[in-house]
Scaffold this motif. Structure first.
Motif, PDB file in Angstrom:
ATOM      1  N   THR A  26      37.619  44.805  43.945  1.00 57.50           N
ATOM      2  CA  THR A  26      37.230  44.703  42.497  1.00 57.50           C
ATOM      3  C   THR A  26      38.324  44.976  41.742  1.00 57.50           C
ATOM      4  O   THR A  26      38.836  44.146  40.935  1.00 57.50           O
ATOM      5  CB  THR A  26      36.079  45.575  42.029  1.00 57.50           C
ATOM      6  OG1 THR A  26      34.845  45.437  42.742  1.00 57.50           O
ATOM      7  CG2 THR A  26      35.920  45.490  40.564  1.00 57.50           C
ATOM      8  N   ALA A  95      38.068  39.321  34.454  1.00 53.45           N
ATOM      9  CA  ALA A  95      37.074  40.498  35.019  1.00 53.45           C
ATOM     10  C   ALA A  95      35.799  40.023  35.054  1.00 53.45           C
ATOM     11  O   ALA A  95      34.759  39.880  35.635  1.00 53.45           O
ATOM     12  CB  ALA A  95      37.329  41.837  34.026  1.00 53.45           C
ATOM     13  N   VAL A 100      32.538  41.915  36.665  1.00 56.71           N
ATOM     14  CA  VAL A 100      32.676  43.181  36.139  1.00 56.71           C
ATOM     15  C   VAL A 100      31.978  43.602  34.963  1.00 56.71           C
ATOM     16  O   VAL A 100      31.559  42.706  33.980  1.00 56.71           O
ATOM     17  CB  VAL A 100      34.021  43.292  36.069  1.00 56.71           C
ATOM     18  CG1 VAL A 100      34.308  44.829  35.562  1.00 56.71           C
ATOM     19  CG2 VAL A 100      35.058  43.319  37.449  1.00 56.71           C
ATOM     20  N   ALA A 118      35.627  48.346  30.696  1.00 53.89           N
ATOM     21  CA  ALA A 118      34.882  47.520  31.986  1.00 53.89           C
ATOM     22  C   ALA A 118      34.524  48.950  32.552  1.00 53.89           C
ATOM     23  O   ALA A 118      35.111  50.025  32.771  1.00 53.89           O
ATOM     24  CB  ALA A 118      35.499  46.744  32.708  1.00 53.89           C
ATOM     25  N   ASP A 120      33.435  50.075  36.615  1.00 52.71           N
ATOM     26  CA  ASP A 120      33.445  49.556  37.978  1.00 52.71           C
ATOM     27  C   ASP A 120      31.992  49.828  38.566  1.00 52.71           C
ATOM     28  O   ASP A 120      31.019  50.546  37.935  1.00 52.71           O
ATOM     29  CB  ASP A 120      34.463  49.901  38.927  1.00 52.71           C
ATOM     30  CG  ASP A 120      34.248  51.503  38.939  1.00 52.71           C
ATOM     31  OD1 ASP A 120      33.240  52.183  39.233  1.00 52.71           O
ATOM     32  OD2 ASP A 120      35.621  51.948  39.507  1.00 52.71           O
TER      33      ASP A 120
END
Length: 137
Positions: A26, A95, A100, A118, A120
């Motif tokens: 990621t 993203a 995400v 954002a 994770d």
């Protein structure tokens, strides 16, 4: 304050993940980090990884290992990390393209920065923006 010559970061956030390999994917594929080093044990657990973005670095590894640091971090989480980027909207689009979770879309802040937030897959909050701490006189 003592520092390290050659532009080496002197502050590096360190985050432990249940699935460190997924976190590395990621961070590199969706959030633009560069994999600098990944060390695994014989079972494929990430002992230590370093990812860079600009002149900053984040260190990460797998949860559940032995040692003083692992035990100290056992109940830790989630962390918040701020990353300076030049092109917030393009970074955000990348993203989103990778799925995400976005907590705040690119937004102009009262203090002159453009930022987005954002999260994770393991709950850590990543802020990306144009504000560069320490750059103002």
């Amino acid at each position: 304050m003592a520092g390290v010559a050659g532009g080496v970061p002197t502050v590096c956030p360190t985050i432990l993940y249940d699935n460190a390999k997924a976190a590395i994917r990621t961070l590199t594929q969706a959030l633009g980090f560069t994999e600098e080093a990944v060390y695994e044990d014989g079972n494929g657990s990430v002992l230590h990884a370093e990812l860079s973005c600009g002149n900053g670095r984040v260190m990460l590894g797998s949860r559940g290992r032995e040692g003083v640091f692992a035990k100290a971090m056992a109940g830790a989480g989630p962390a918040g990390v701020y990353v300076v980027v030049d092109e917030v909207d393009g970074h955000h689009a990348r993203a989103v393209e990778h799925g995400v979770e976005i907590l705040m879309p690119p937004t102009d802040q009262d203090y002159g920065s453009r930022e987005y937030l954002a999260r994770d897959a393991e709950g850590n909050v990543w802020s990306f923006g144009t504000y560069a701490p320490g750059s103002a006189g």
